[in-house]
Design a protein around this motif. Sequence first.
Motif, PDB file in Angstrom:
ATOM      1  N   ALA A  80      71.875  67.644  43.177  1.00 22.18           N
ATOM      2  CA  ALA A  80      71.775  66.544  42.223  1.00 22.18           C
ATOM      3  C   ALA A  80      70.632  65.601  42.565  1.00 22.18           C
ATOM      4  O   ALA A  80      70.007  65.023  41.676  1.00 22.18           O
ATOM      5  CB  ALA A  80      73.094  65.778  42.174  1.00 22.18           C
TER       6      ALA A  80
ATOM      7  N   SER B 186      73.319  62.704  31.925  1.00 20.77           N
ATOM      8  CA  SER B 186      73.960  63.206  33.136  1.00 20.77           C
ATOM      9  C   SER B 186      74.483  64.621  32.931  1.00 20.77           C
ATOM     10  O   SER B 186      74.288  65.498  33.785  1.00 20.77           O
ATOM     11  CB  SER B 186      75.096  62.268  33.544  1.00 20.77           C
ATOM     12  OG  SER B 186      75.800  62.769  34.651  1.00 20.77           O
ATOM     13  N   CYS B 187      75.154  64.873  31.825  1.00 15.59           N
ATOM     14  CA  CYS B 187      75.667  66.226  31.542  1.00 15.59           C
ATOM     15  C   CYS B 187      74.521  67.229  31.424  1.00 15.59           C
ATOM     16  O   CYS B 187      74.582  68.334  31.988  1.00 15.59           O
ATOM     17  CB  CYS B 187      76.490  66.222  30.263  1.00 15.59           C
ATOM     18  SG  CYS B 187      78.135  65.501  30.426  1.00 15.59           S
TER      19      CYS B 187
ATOM     20  N   ALA C 233      72.963  67.811  34.824  1.00 19.66           N
ATOM     21  CA  ALA C 233      73.867  68.595  35.674  1.00 19.66           C
ATOM     22  C   ALA C 233      73.758  70.086  35.344  1.00 19.66           C
ATOM     23  O   ALA C 233      73.694  70.925  36.250  1.00 19.66           O
ATOM     24  CB  ALA C 233      75.297  68.107  35.505  1.00 19.66           C
TER      25      ALA C 233
ATOM     26  N   ILE D  48      76.176  63.181  38.240  1.00 17.53           N
ATOM     27  CA  ILE D  48      75.565  64.506  38.181  1.00 17.53           C
ATOM     28  C   ILE D  48      76.274  65.501  39.100  1.00 17.53           C
ATOM     29  O   ILE D  48      76.689  66.575  38.643  1.00 17.53           O
ATOM     30  CB  ILE D  48      74.048  64.434  38.449  1.00 17.53           C
ATOM     31  CG1 ILE D  48      73.368  63.655  37.307  1.00 17.53           C
ATOM     32  CG2 ILE D  48      73.447  65.835  38.564  1.00 17.53           C
ATOM     33  CD1 ILE D  48      71.893  63.440  37.492  1.00 17.53           C
TER      34      ILE D  48
ATOM     35  N   ARG E 181      79.770  66.294  37.601  1.00 19.91           N
ATOM     36  CA  ARG E 181      79.735  67.130  36.398  1.00 19.91           C
ATOM     37  C   ARG E 181      79.224  68.535  36.722  1.00 19.91           C
ATOM     38  O   ARG E 181      79.649  69.513  36.104  1.00 19.91           O
ATOM     39  CB  ARG E 181      78.898  66.442  35.318  1.00 19.91           C
ATOM     40  CG  ARG E 181      79.627  65.224  34.730  1.00 19.91           C
ATOM     41  CD  ARG E 181      78.804  64.429  33.751  1.00 19.91           C
ATOM     42  NE  ARG E 181      79.632  63.429  33.069  1.00 19.91           N
ATOM     43  CZ  ARG E 181      79.369  62.137  32.999  1.00 19.91           C
ATOM     44  NH1 ARG E 181      78.278  61.644  33.599  1.00 19.91           N
ATOM     45  NH2 ARG E 181      80.179  61.318  32.364  1.00 19.91           N
ATOM     46  N   MET E 182      78.334  68.644  37.703  1.00 20.23           N
ATOM     47  CA  MET E 182      77.935  69.973  38.171  1.00 20.23           C
ATOM     48  C   MET E 182      79.141  70.742  38.695  1.00 20.23           C
ATOM     49  O   MET E 182      79.333  71.927  38.378  1.00 20.23           O
ATOM     50  CB  MET E 182      76.877  69.859  39.272  1.00 20.23           C
ATOM     51  CG  MET E 182      75.536  69.354  38.810  1.00 20.23           C
ATOM     52  SD  MET E 182      74.400  69.110  40.203  1.00 20.23           S
ATOM     53  CE  MET E 182      73.979  70.810  40.584  1.00 20.23           C
TER      54      MET E 182
END
Length: 347
Positions: free
Chosen positions: A33, A61-62, A65, A303, A306-307
């Motif tokens: 990230a 962010s999504c 990620a 990040i 969500r990753m």
Amino acid sequence: MSLIGKHILSSDLFDRDQLEELFELADVLAPVARGRQVTRVLEGAVMASLFFEASTRTRLSCETAFLRLGGGVTSSTGAEIMSISKGESLADTSRVVTGYCDLVVMRHPEVSAVHEFAAATNIPVVNCGNGAGEHPTQALLDMFTLHREFARIGLPMDGRRIALVGDLRHGRTVHSLIKLLSRYEGLTIVCVAPDSLGMPVELMELAENRGHRVEQSDQPRTGLKGADVIYTTRLQTERFADKPVPYSDDFRIDKALFSEVGGPDTVIMHPLPRDGRPGSNDLATDLNGDPRLAVFRQTDAGIPMRMALFASVLGVADAVADSLRPATWYRPEYTGPEDAPFYKNAR
């Protein structure tokens, strides 16, 4: 329960074991990230980013990620530029998008829309905000932030005093967050809000039924005292059907108030955006630079968290550790001059 192939529509899906597994994976993915390592575990996979409502942090962010995992992103933002503006149903849109991608992240101003969309597709759909309903990925990153904050100061998550303050009636982030908090043990959850903006009764009852103490207060100066965490939200004016109920000045979380109610290790959180306009009575900028202010540690947590979620839903979580390799580009040692010293050193 495995998350592979699951829709992520509500925080109800997660138990404590799943949360802690996601936190462990997010810790492994944190260097990715931050641009210090690389993984390609989702190379060839495509995520559709469908935002029918404005977003900055969640959408970027999504998308970041998924890209950091090696996947690709196709996106559409704003209902006015989608075919729904021509009368197409959500079910038709969902069925079409299913043929274009492997996972959908979606935000919509109507509470039921994400559920309708998910019912019409066989690929995973991740709820990134459904009106005044929920925001499960925000709650996950909030919990990941708390996990890190308490580990840093050597306290367990169990037994803490958590104050949720602001527009708790319409704030979808706190609706999802209280569900995840209730998976822990022995918490005191203090809901601090004007009477008309209080936490929905069914959410307070859920926490009580899981063994937690829930208190209510409409006075921040008393309700926030002794809190280990102060999680504040802005007035959700876009959710009001009629004239908004204004906050009093007491709901402005600023340096003066925090000096009265905060302790040396009290963590201040906010899902952002915060309303910095005069009279907004939101989280004040005069707390910037205070190491107890965790709002940018929250955004940074988005990040990797969500990753971890995307890798788990698409079934590649076990492949992450062996896929990592060093990045070859330049990255600074820290992100900004106001970051807390302990956070700079951790990066």
